[in-house]
Each structure stands twice: as structure tokens, then as C-alpha cells.
Design a protein around this motif. Structure first.
Motif, PDB file in Angstrom:
ATOM      1  N   CYS A  25       0.781  -1.063   0.018  1.00 17.43           N
ATOM      2  CA  CYS A  25      -0.094  -0.093   0.021  1.00 17.43           C
ATOM      3  C   CYS A  25       0.979   1.148  -0.034  1.00 17.43           C
ATOM      4  CB  CYS A  25      -0.908  -0.132   1.376  1.00 17.43           C
ATOM      5  SG  CYS A  25      -2.116   1.248   1.327  1.00 17.43           S
ATOM      6  N   PHE A  35      -1.833  -5.180   8.642  1.00 14.59           N
ATOM      7  CA  PHE A  35      -2.481  -4.307   7.525  1.00 14.59           C
ATOM      8  C   PHE A  35      -3.598  -3.758   8.227  1.00 14.59           C
ATOM      9  CE2 PHE A  35      -4.407  -3.170   3.416  1.00 14.59           C
ATOM     10  CZ  PHE A  35      -3.627  -2.036   3.180  1.00 14.59           C
ATOM     11  N   CYS A  37      -6.136  -0.671  10.736  1.00 16.64           N
ATOM     12  CA  CYS A  37      -6.820   0.520  10.841  1.00 16.64           C
ATOM     13  C   CYS A  37      -5.608   1.210  11.967  1.00 16.64           C
ATOM     14  CB  CYS A  37      -8.184   0.988  11.090  1.00 16.64           C
ATOM     15  SG  CYS A  37      -8.512   2.533  11.469  1.00 16.64           S
ATOM     16  N   LEU A  44      -7.631  -4.555   7.446  1.00 14.32           N
ATOM     17  CA  LEU A  44      -7.922  -3.800   5.798  1.00 14.32           C
ATOM     18  C   LEU A  44      -7.874  -4.633   4.969  1.00 14.32           C
ATOM     19  CD1 LEU A  44      -6.104  -0.560   6.993  1.00 14.32           C
ATOM     20  CD2 LEU A  44      -8.293  -0.944   7.108  1.00 14.32           C
ATOM     21  N   SER A  46      -7.889  -4.203   0.186  1.00 12.14           N
ATOM     22  CA  SER A  46      -7.739  -3.104  -0.865  1.00 12.14           C
ATOM     23  C   SER A  46      -9.199  -2.250  -1.141  1.00 12.14           C
ATOM     24  CB  SER A  46      -7.718  -3.771  -2.338  1.00 12.14           C
ATOM     25  OG  SER A  46      -8.529  -4.649  -2.588  1.00 12.14           O
ATOM     26  N   THR A  48     -11.145  -1.474   1.846  1.00 10.03           N
ATOM     27  CA  THR A  48     -11.474  -0.631   2.710  1.00 10.03           C
ATOM     28  C   THR A  48     -10.466   0.342   3.363  1.00 10.03           C
ATOM     29  OG1 THR A  48     -10.718  -2.531   4.339  1.00 10.03           O
ATOM     30  CG2 THR A  48     -13.266  -2.265   3.653  1.00 10.03           C
ATOM     31  N   VAL A  49      -9.120   0.335   2.663  1.00 10.67           N
ATOM     32  CA  VAL A  49      -8.214   0.993   3.027  1.00 10.67           C
ATOM     33  C   VAL A  49      -8.153   2.499   2.353  1.00 10.67           C
ATOM     34  CG1 VAL A  49      -6.571   0.471   1.308  1.00 10.67           C
ATOM     35  CG2 VAL A  49      -5.777   1.192   3.495  1.00 10.67           C
ATOM     36  N   THR A  50      -7.888   3.447   3.250  1.00 10.49           N
ATOM     37  CA  THR A  50      -7.673   4.816   2.858  1.00 10.49           C
ATOM     38  C   THR A  50      -6.203   5.023   3.482  1.00 10.49           C
ATOM     39  OG1 THR A  50      -9.860   4.980   2.838  1.00 10.49           O
ATOM     40  CG2 THR A  50      -8.599   7.037   2.786  1.00 10.49           C
ATOM     41  N   ALA A  51      -5.413   5.414   2.676  1.00  5.44           N
ATOM     42  CA  ALA A  51      -4.107   6.150   3.123  1.00  5.44           C
ATOM     43  C   ALA A  51      -3.875   7.698   3.251  1.00  5.44           C
ATOM     44  CB  ALA A  51      -3.014   5.617   2.133  1.00  5.44           C
ATOM     45  N   VAL A  56      -2.282   4.548   7.502  1.00  4.15           N
ATOM     46  CA  VAL A  56      -3.335   3.670   6.758  1.00  4.15           C
ATOM     47  C   VAL A  56      -4.630   3.406   7.763  1.00  4.15           C
ATOM     48  CG1 VAL A  56      -2.006   2.288   5.214  1.00  4.15           C
ATOM     49  CG2 VAL A  56      -2.645   1.390   7.367  1.00  4.15           C
ATOM     50  N   TYR A  57      -5.857   3.880   7.250  1.00  5.12           N
ATOM     51  CA  TYR A  57      -7.167   3.828   8.120  1.00  5.12           C
ATOM     52  C   TYR A  57      -8.154   3.004   7.391  1.00  5.12           C
ATOM     53  CZ  TYR A  57      -5.021   7.996  10.573  1.00  5.12           C
ATOM     54  OH  TYR A  57      -3.981   8.907  11.162  1.00  5.12           O
ATOM     55  N   CYS A  58      -9.095   2.709   7.965  1.00  7.52           N
ATOM     56  CA  CYS A  58     -10.354   2.282   7.275  1.00  7.52           C
ATOM     57  C   CYS A  58     -11.116   3.438   6.888  1.00  7.52           C
ATOM     58  CB  CYS A  58     -11.204   1.338   8.296  1.00  7.52           C
ATOM     59  SG  CYS A  58     -11.979   2.282   9.662  1.00  7.52           S
TER      60      CYS A  58
END
Length: 191
Positions: A25, A35, A37, A44, A46, A48-51, A56-58
Motif C-alpha cells: 500500500c 495491515f 487501521c 484492512l 484493498s 476498505t483502506v484509505t491512506a 493507513v485507516y479504514c
């Protein structure tokens, strides 16, 4: 010379990540178990991930931390929140707007848009519960005939001097009078 017996370092635990258990990521490698949140510690993938920068967060935690704030974005009154707030700041933040002669709105009303007051109960009216009648703002529950208390809609409301009435009450009190218009009092006087 190639590095033997290992792979990239995990961005979370700094241990070696072998190819079979690697998730990438933002150009960094993670173990599948690392991996998670940064806020809520949920696993997490691919979808549900937000970078954000190197974190990295849900999607939910990212929205709470970096997303838009205010009414309608899950932060306003009535929104469910998994965050715990202390009692004093909660009471201070959600106090109703007091009427002041200075004309300046409270921070709460500026944030959540409660500049109008209900014509019936004089409490703040927010967008989700606002009904307009007679040129004034009303709560949905306060939008009733002043005489009989019947709940009103845009098609059944009539107004006179800033008050709202159902069509029946309006006709009885302000409608045309005289013989042949169904006014019982005048018919009885004539007989």
C-alpha cells in the motif's frame, strides 16, 4: 548483490515480510496481520483502506479524522459516534442557543446552521426537521393548526397574520359570511 533469505520490511512492525504474506500500500509492504487501521485496529483490504501520508485507516476512521465536519456529515446532532467525549464538553457543545441582544450566533449554531427558531415553540430549527409555512420556520411536529391541532402539509395549510390554520378552521373563522354560504349562525337568525 541481491539480498538473500528475506524480503521487504513491514511498515508496521519493521520485521521481514515474505512474498507469500505481503500486502503493498502506497509503495510500502505490510504483513496481512499488520495491515490494520491505525485508529480502530480493524483489518484492512484493498476495498476498505484509505491512506493518508504514511498512515493507513479504514474509510470510516479516515472520514472522522480528515473528512468534512458539520451537520450532515455524521458529526451533527443525532449522529452515531464511536468516539467518547467527556461529559462537560458534550453539555457545553449541545446547549440550545440562548437569545442574546448582541446578534452574534453561538459557535454551535454557526457550525450546524440553526439560525432560525420555530414560530410555535421558539426552539432552534435545523434543516432536517424544518418546514416553511406563512414565511416562517417550523418543526415538523409544531406544524399544526393553531385552533384544532391538526397536522398540516403544504397542500392543507392556510395562514393569517403569521399563524397557520387548516382549511376547515380558516374557512369557519375567516371565510365569507352570509346567506347561502353554509354559515349556521346566520341561517338561525333569519328563521
Amino acid at each position: 548483490m541481491p539480498q538473500l533469505g528475506g524480503g521487504a520490511k513491514c511498515a508496521a512492525c519493521q520485521k521481514t515480510v515474505y512474498h507469500a504474506e505481503e500486502i503493498q500500500c502506497n509503495g510500502r509492504s505490510f504483513h496481512k496481520t499488520c495491515f490494520i487501521c491505525l485508529s480502530c485496529r480493524k483489518g484492512l483490504d484493498s476495498h476498505t483502506v484509505t491512506a493518508h501520508e504514511s498512515e493507513v485507516y479504514c474509510k470510516s476512521c479516515y472520514g472522522k479524522k480528515y473528512g468534512p465536519k458539520g451537520y450532515g456529515y455524521g458529526q451533527g446532532a443525532g449522529a452515531l459516534s464511536s468516539d467518547t467525549l467527556n461529559q462537560e464538553s458534550t453539555q457545553q457543545q449541545f446547549k440550545p442557543k440562548s437569545s442574546s441582544s448582541s446578534g452574534s450566533e453561538s459557535k454551535f449554531s454557526q457550525k450546524f446552521g440553526s439560525s432560525e427558531c420555530c414560530s410555535r415553540c421558539s426552539k432552534a430549527v435545523y434543516a432536517a426537521e424544518k418546514v416553511i409555512g406563512a414565511g416562517k420556520a417550523w418543526h415538523k411536529t409544531c406544524f399544526r393548526c393553531v385552533l384544532c391541532g391538526k397536522s398540516l402539509e403544504s397542500t392543507t395549510v392556510t395562514d393569517k397574520e403569521g399563524e397557520i390554520y387548516c382549511k376547515v378552521c380558516y374557512a369557519k373563522n375567516f371565510g365569507p359570511r352570509g346567506f347561502g354560504l353554509g354559515n349556521e349562525a346566520l341561517l338561525e337568525e333569519r328563521q
